[in-house]
Motif scaffolding. Structure first.
Motif, PDB file in Angstrom:
ATOM      1  N   HIS A 100       0.837  -1.201   0.000  1.00 23.89           N
ATOM      2  CA  HIS A 100       0.000   0.000   0.000  1.00 23.89           C
ATOM      3  C   HIS A 100       0.874   1.254   0.000  1.00 23.89           C
ATOM      4  N   GLU A 101       1.961   1.229   0.744  1.00 23.76           N
ATOM      5  CA  GLU A 101       2.871   2.373   0.764  1.00 23.76           C
ATOM      6  C   GLU A 101       3.517   2.569  -0.605  1.00 23.76           C
ATOM      7  N   GLN A 102       3.810   1.485  -1.309  1.00 18.99           N
ATOM      8  CA  GLN A 102       4.385   1.599  -2.656  1.00 18.99           C
ATOM      9  C   GLN A 102       3.392   2.261  -3.616  1.00 18.99           C
ATOM     10  N   HIS A 103       2.118   1.920  -3.486  1.00 20.75           N
ATOM     11  CA  HIS A 103       1.098   2.591  -4.290  1.00 20.75           C
ATOM     12  C   HIS A 103       1.064   4.089  -3.980  1.00 20.75           C
ATOM     13  N   HIS A 104       1.220   4.413  -2.701  1.00 24.37           N
ATOM     14  CA  HIS A 104       1.189   5.820  -2.291  1.00 24.37           C
ATOM     15  C   HIS A 104       2.378   6.582  -2.882  1.00 24.37           C
ATOM     16  N   LEU A 105       3.547   5.971  -2.896  1.00 19.61           N
ATOM     17  CA  LEU A 105       4.730   6.615  -3.478  1.00 19.61           C
ATOM     18  C   LEU A 105       4.532   6.846  -4.975  1.00 19.61           C
ATOM     19  N   LEU A 106       3.924   5.875  -5.646  1.00 19.00           N
ATOM     20  CA  LEU A 106       3.635   6.018  -7.077  1.00 19.00           C
ATOM     21  C   LEU A 106       2.662   7.168  -7.305  1.00 19.00           C
ATOM     22  N   LEU A 107       1.630   7.220  -6.497  1.00 14.40           N
ATOM     23  CA  LEU A 107       0.652   8.311  -6.600  1.00 14.40           C
ATOM     24  C   LEU A 107       1.322   9.666  -6.436  1.00 14.40           C
ATOM     25  N   GLN A 108       2.145   9.814  -5.398  1.00 13.73           N
ATOM     26  CA  GLN A 108       2.789  11.100  -5.120  1.00 13.73           C
ATOM     27  C   GLN A 108       3.709  11.526  -6.259  1.00 13.73           C
ATOM     28  N   ALA A 109       4.413  10.590  -6.855  1.00 13.37           N
ATOM     29  CA  ALA A 109       5.315  10.922  -7.963  1.00 13.37           C
ATOM     30  C   ALA A 109       4.530  11.450  -9.158  1.00 13.37           C
ATOM     31  N   ILE A 110       3.368  10.856  -9.406  1.00 13.43           N
ATOM     32  CA  ILE A 110       2.532  11.319 -10.514  1.00 13.43           C
ATOM     33  C   ILE A 110       1.949  12.688 -10.201  1.00 13.43           C
ATOM     34  N   LEU A 111       1.465  12.882  -8.982  1.00 11.70           N
ATOM     35  CA  LEU A 111       0.886  14.171  -8.602  1.00 11.70           C
ATOM     36  C   LEU A 111       1.923  15.287  -8.649  1.00 11.70           C
ATOM     37  N   ARG A 112       3.187  14.946  -8.352  1.00 11.22           N
ATOM     38  CA  ARG A 112       4.258  15.966  -8.371  1.00 11.22           C
ATOM     39  C   ARG A 112       4.877  16.123  -9.758  1.00 11.22           C
ATOM     40  N   ALA A 113       4.365  15.348 -10.735  1.00  8.56           N
ATOM     41  CA  ALA A 113       4.868  15.410 -12.115  1.00  8.56           C
ATOM     42  C   ALA A 113       6.355  15.089 -12.185  1.00  8.56           C
ATOM     43  N   PRO A 126       8.345  12.190 -13.683  1.00  5.43           N
ATOM     44  CA  PRO A 126       8.283  10.980 -14.510  1.00  5.43           C
ATOM     45  C   PRO A 126       9.249   9.871 -14.105  1.00  5.43           C
ATOM     46  N   GLU A 127      10.522  10.208 -13.925  1.00  4.00           N
ATOM     47  CA  GLU A 127      11.517   9.176 -13.595  1.00  4.00           C
ATOM     48  C   GLU A 127      11.240   8.565 -12.226  1.00  4.00           C
ATOM     49  N   VAL A 128      10.822   9.400 -11.284  1.00  2.00           N
ATOM     50  CA  VAL A 128      10.498   8.896  -9.940  1.00  2.00           C
ATOM     51  C   VAL A 128       9.289   7.968 -10.017  1.00  2.00           C
ATOM     52  N   ALA A 129       8.306   8.348 -10.843  1.00  2.00           N
ATOM     53  CA  ALA A 129       7.104   7.518 -10.997  1.00  2.00           C
ATOM     54  C   ALA A 129       7.447   6.171 -11.623  1.00  2.00           C
ATOM     55  N   ARG A 130       8.282   6.189 -12.668  1.00  2.28           N
ATOM     56  CA  ARG A 130       8.676   4.938 -13.312  1.00  2.28           C
ATOM     57  C   ARG A 130       9.417   4.045 -12.314  1.00  2.28           C
ATOM     58  N   GLN A 131      10.318   4.628 -11.533  1.00  2.64           N
ATOM     59  CA  GLN A 131      11.065   3.847 -10.556  1.00  2.64           C
ATOM     60  C   GLN A 131      10.144   3.289  -9.474  1.00  2.64           C
ATOM     61  N   ALA A 132       9.144   4.080  -9.081  1.00  3.42           N
ATOM     62  CA  ALA A 132       8.188   3.621  -8.066  1.00  3.42           C
ATOM     63  C   ALA A 132       7.403   2.414  -8.585  1.00  3.42           C
ATOM     64  N   ALA A 133       7.020   2.446  -9.857  1.00  2.00           N
ATOM     65  CA  ALA A 133       6.311   1.309 -10.455  1.00  2.00           C
ATOM     66  C   ALA A 133       7.204   0.077 -10.480  1.00  2.00           C
ATOM     67  N   HIS A 134       8.464   0.257 -10.875  1.00  2.00           N
ATOM     68  CA  HIS A 134       9.404  -0.872 -10.919  1.00  2.00           C
ATOM     69  C   HIS A 134       9.672  -1.415  -9.520  1.00  2.00           C
ATOM     70  N   ASP A 135       9.852  -0.531  -8.546  1.00  2.94           N
ATOM     71  CA  ASP A 135      10.114  -0.979  -7.174  1.00  2.94           C
ATOM     72  C   ASP A 135       8.951  -1.805  -6.637  1.00  2.94           C
TER      73      ASP A 135
END
Length: 241
Positions: A184-197, A199-208
């Motif tokens: 659930h925390e990983q989903h939250h990190l992915l959400l935050q990366a997208i909301l903050r625009a 891209p690289e952080v969001a991609r890494q969050a998805a991979h993690d």
């Protein structure tokens, strides 16, 4: 007709969704109602729409279901293929997360946020079935926010398989509260990366996130192997005695 096709292609009209009344479409497209009716008839002939007597017109519910052939059924029944599917999800969802962070509009972000909040609600309630559905909807909302119609429809076409895959994964992982909390925390990190625009952080969050799921599943597989080996050894010793 082209405008309706575009709405279906871009996801503004989703599988199973009812079209607005002819009068409303005629006003929106600045055409006559007979023109709207003709467009709907042509799209129905192409298999994109279905008309119900007295009930209006709807986007075909099984749109994209051509990918749900017997081969995909094999993926569900052969556990070893889940690692191939995870590898595929790494590619697909990593790209989705990247472009969602890069291109998502305020409306897209609000939709993703709403999906996450539903996911969080069911997570807290431990409503397993609903949480699986919300998990899939969260990922589909991210795909829609990429504004890449191929990504969106690929994810939608794989909805059934993806839902089964997530269900199978969570069924193995969720008995451990710590694992559920980390996912659930990983989903939250992915959400935050997208909301903050980012891209690289969001991609890494998805991979993690997917790497963690893969690691847990592999460890559980090794644990099952150890238990089976111990059981065989115990049975052998019992038979010898």
């Amino acid at each position: 007709m082209q405008q309706l096709e575009t709405m279906i292609l871009e996801g503004a009209l989703q599988p199973g969704q009812r079209l607005p009344p002819e009068r409303e479409l005629a006003t929106r497209f600045e055409v006559s109602r007979p023109s709207v009716r003709e467009a709907i008839q042509k799209l129905a002939a192409k298999g994109l729409l279905v008309s119900r007597q007295g009930g209006g017109s709807f986007v075909t519910e099984d749109l994209g279901a051509g990918l749900s052939d017997p081969l995909l059924e094999l993926f569900k029944t052969h556990p070893e293929s889940q690692y191939d599917l995870l590898e595929f999800r790494h590619a697909l969802e990593g790209v989705s997360a990247y472009y969602a962070a890069l291109r998502s509009t305020p409306a897209d972000k609000a939709t993703i946020q709403t999906c996450f909040e539903r996911l969080q609600q069911f997570h807290e309630e431990k409503a397993f079935d609903k949480e699986v559905e919300a998990d899939v909807e969260f990922h589909l909302a991210i795909a829609a926010a990429t504004h890449n119609v191929v990504l969106l429809h690929m994810m939608r076409a794989l909805f059934t398989l993806l839902r089964q895959h997530i269900w199978d994964n969570l069924q193995q992982i969720y008995p451990t509260g710590e694992m559920r909390a980390r996912i659930h925390e990983q989903h939250h990190l992915l959400l935050q990366a997208i909301l903050r625009a980012e891209p690289e952080v969001a991609r890494q969050a998805a991979h993690d996130h997917l790497a963690f799921v893969e690691e847990v599943l592999m460890e559980q597989g090794r644990e099952r192997t150890r238990l089976e080996r111990a059981l065989r050894r115990s049975n052998l010793n019992h038979d010898t005695a």
